[in-house]
Design a protein around this motif. Structure first.
Motif, mmCIF file in Angstrom:
data_model
loop_
_atom_site.group_PDB
_atom_site.id
_atom_site.type_symbol
_atom_site.label_atom_id
_atom_site.label_comp_id
_atom_site.label_asym_id
_atom_site.label_seq_id
_atom_site.Cartn_x
_atom_site.Cartn_y
_atom_site.Cartn_z
ATOM 1 N N ALA A 1 25.508 -80.111 108.949
ATOM 2 C CA ALA A 1 26.871 -80.251 108.192
ATOM 3 C C ALA A 1 27.431 -81.710 108.191
ATOM 4 N N LEU A 2 27.157 -82.327 109.054
ATOM 5 C CA LEU A 2 27.528 -83.919 109.260
ATOM 6 C C LEU A 2 26.681 -84.680 108.094
ATOM 7 N N VAL A 3 25.369 -84.307 108.084
ATOM 8 C CA VAL A 3 24.470 -84.997 107.060
ATOM 9 C C VAL A 3 24.711 -84.661 105.655
ATOM 10 N N LEU A 4 25.039 -83.138 105.365
ATOM 11 C CA LEU A 4 25.326 -82.918 104.275
ATOM 12 C C LEU A 4 26.768 -83.030 103.763
ATOM 13 N N GLY A 5 27.584 -83.324 104.795
ATOM 14 C CA GLY A 5 28.854 -83.716 104.426
ATOM 15 C C GLY A 5 28.912 -84.990 103.580
ATOM 16 N N TYR A 6 28.035 -85.916 104.300
ATOM 17 C CA TYR A 6 27.831 -87.396 103.835
ATOM 18 C C TYR A 6 27.136 -87.122 102.597
ATOM 19 N N SER A 7 26.111 -86.313 102.398
ATOM 20 C CA SER A 7 25.520 -86.251 101.084
ATOM 21 C C SER A 7 26.278 -85.736 99.752
ATOM 22 N N LEU A 8 27.450 -84.653 100.391
ATOM 23 C CA LEU A 8 28.283 -84.411 99.279
ATOM 24 C C LEU A 8 29.152 -85.491 98.926
ATOM 25 N N PHE A 9 29.558 -86.193 99.965
ATOM 26 C CA PHE A 9 30.521 -87.709 99.419
ATOM 27 C C PHE A 9 29.657 -88.438 98.619
ATOM 28 N N VAL A 10 28.397 -88.570 98.874
ATOM 29 C CA VAL A 10 27.573 -89.428 98.079
ATOM 30 C C VAL A 10 27.321 -88.943 96.720
ATOM 31 N N SER A 11 27.174 -87.489 96.506
ATOM 32 C CA SER A 11 26.955 -86.953 95.422
ATOM 33 C C SER A 11 28.158 -86.943 94.493
ATOM 34 N N PHE A 12 29.325 -86.870 95.088
ATOM 35 C CA PHE A 12 30.782 -86.950 94.454
ATOM 36 C C PHE A 12 30.761 -88.292 93.832
ATOM 37 N N LEU A 13 30.400 -89.464 94.615
ATOM 38 C CA LEU A 13 30.468 -90.787 94.376
ATOM 39 C C LEU A 13 29.475 -91.007 93.017
ATOM 40 N N THR A 14 28.346 -90.470 93.288
ATOM 41 C CA THR A 14 27.523 -90.651 92.241
ATOM 42 C C THR A 14 27.863 -90.113 91.156
ATOM 43 N N LEU B 1 30.546 -92.392 89.389
ATOM 44 C CA LEU B 1 29.902 -93.532 88.729
ATOM 45 C C LEU B 1 29.228 -93.419 87.423
ATOM 46 N N VAL B 2 28.416 -92.194 87.433
ATOM 47 C CA VAL B 2 27.804 -91.872 86.162
ATOM 48 C C VAL B 2 28.817 -91.653 85.147
ATOM 49 N N ARG B 3 30.013 -90.883 85.253
ATOM 50 C CA ARG B 3 31.131 -90.692 84.495
ATOM 51 C C ARG B 3 31.553 -91.947 83.904
ATOM 52 N N LEU B 4 31.765 -92.950 84.803
ATOM 53 C CA LEU B 4 32.497 -94.039 84.693
ATOM 54 C C LEU B 4 31.583 -94.973 83.821
ATOM 55 N N GLY B 5 30.110 -94.750 83.843
ATOM 56 C CA GLY B 5 29.150 -95.570 83.069
ATOM 57 C C GLY B 5 29.007 -95.142 81.788
ATOM 58 N N LEU B 6 29.180 -93.881 81.664
ATOM 59 C CA LEU B 6 29.387 -93.391 80.269
ATOM 60 C C LEU B 6 30.471 -93.654 79.519
ATOM 61 N N GLN B 7 31.805 -93.632 80.157
ATOM 62 C CA GLN B 7 32.857 -94.217 79.495
ATOM 63 C C GLN B 7 32.491 -95.310 79.161
ATOM 64 N N ILE B 8 32.057 -96.423 79.843
ATOM 65 C CA ILE B 8 32.008 -97.825 79.514
ATOM 66 C C ILE B 8 30.805 -97.913 78.345
ATOM 67 N N LYS B 9 29.906 -97.055 78.438
ATOM 68 C CA LYS B 9 29.035 -97.164 77.441
ATOM 69 C C LYS B 9 29.334 -96.648 76.001
ATOM 70 N N ASP B 10 30.386 -95.577 76.049
ATOM 71 C CA ASP B 10 30.801 -95.115 74.823
ATOM 72 C C ASP B 10 31.829 -96.219 74.309
ATOM 73 N N HIS B 11 32.600 -97.011 75.041
ATOM 74 C CA HIS B 11 33.550 -97.902 74.608
ATOM 75 C C HIS B 11 33.124 -99.303 74.693
#
Length: 278
Positions: A252-265, A268-278
């Protein structure tokens, strides 16, 4: 000298309250907690893949998540071999070819695959489908745990101290173990970059993975129920429960970290798309 049935029955624990309590502990640790993490990680990373493919092309996940894809498929492969399945075809990493038709009649968007068959009359191979289907979640978690031990050993040692007594988590021991790693900025930078790659490519279970897992789920539930009841009645459940709780707490500790990293990813991808589209 053999015991009489009367003496044996006196030593057995038939307290239904204790039996159901232990079943609840095992069910929570081996079914509920993994299911929650598997569901959340799959949803987040599937959403990230969708944005990557739509915004940056179908090859973007391969470039940004090739390590995760490799360990995703390797986890399927090793678990299938462990449960005695016949391996027909394997590609641990491949480019997608949307202009070609795959075996399912749809565009070939696969980034890797493990095709396997099993004897449906063999209970061991049938139950193995559960573990084969969800293997990437645990395989990628194991890779992240290994990277933690290699790159940030103070956190790894703290995690071990924390779960030494899973029913009384040692947060003081965890905090005391932190610090002391040399070149922490470099270590954390490498750890985060590798974590992002593994999260993008490794933690997304496909519809086929879930369907495969359901085949062995009922058999697995039956086995853990029988084992828990028998060990409880023989007054041997304490060690079993402690091992299960420690393993799942660490997971659970490792997957909790993985969940945080996945959320951050995902952000970042959504932010990258916003920058790309504008």
């Amino acid at each position: 000298m053999a015991r009489s049935p009367t003496c044996w029955s006196k030593e057995m624990n038939t307290d239904l309250t204790v039996i159901f309590k232990n079943l609840g502990i095992v069910g929570l640790n081996l079914l509920v907690i993994p299911f929650i993490f598997v569901t959340l990680l799959t949803y987040l990373n599937r959403d990230t893949k969708k944005f990557l493919a739509n915004g940056f092309g179908v090859n973007s996940e391969l470039y940004l998540g090739f390590i995760g894809i490799f360990f995703h498929e390797l986890s399927h492969l090793l678990t299938a071999v462990l449960f005695g399945h016949r391996i027909d075809r394997v590609r641990l990493l491949k480019r997608p070819h949307p202009d070609r038709v795959g075996a399912d009649g749809q565009p070939d968007l696969a980034l890797g695959y493990v095709n396997h068959t099993w004897n449906q009359r063999n209970w061991y191979q049938t139950i193995g489908n559960l573990f084969i289907g969800i293997a990437p979640i645990f395989g990628c978690a194991a890779v992240l745990l290994g990277l933690t031990a290699l790159l940030i050993p103070s956190i790894f040692n703290g995690m071990l101290a924390l779960v030494a007594d899973p029913f009384n988590l040692n947060w003081q021991g965890f905090s005391q173990a932190l610090g002391g790693d040399t070149h922490p900025f470099i270590r954390w930078t490498i750890m985060i970059l590798l974590s992002l790659n593994i999260s993008i490519g490794g933690f997304d279970l496909s519809a086929a993975d879930f369907a495969n897992s359901r085949i062995g789920l009922i058999g697995f539930i039956g086995i853990i129920t029988a084992v828990t009841v028998i060990l409880t009645m023989l007054n041997l459940a304490d060690g079993f429960l402690k091992v299960v709780a420690a393993a799942i707490t660490l997971l659970a500790l490792v997957l909790g970290y993985s969940l945080f990293v996945s959320f951050l990813t995902n952000l970042l991808v959504r932010l990258g798309l916003q920058i790309k589209d504008h």
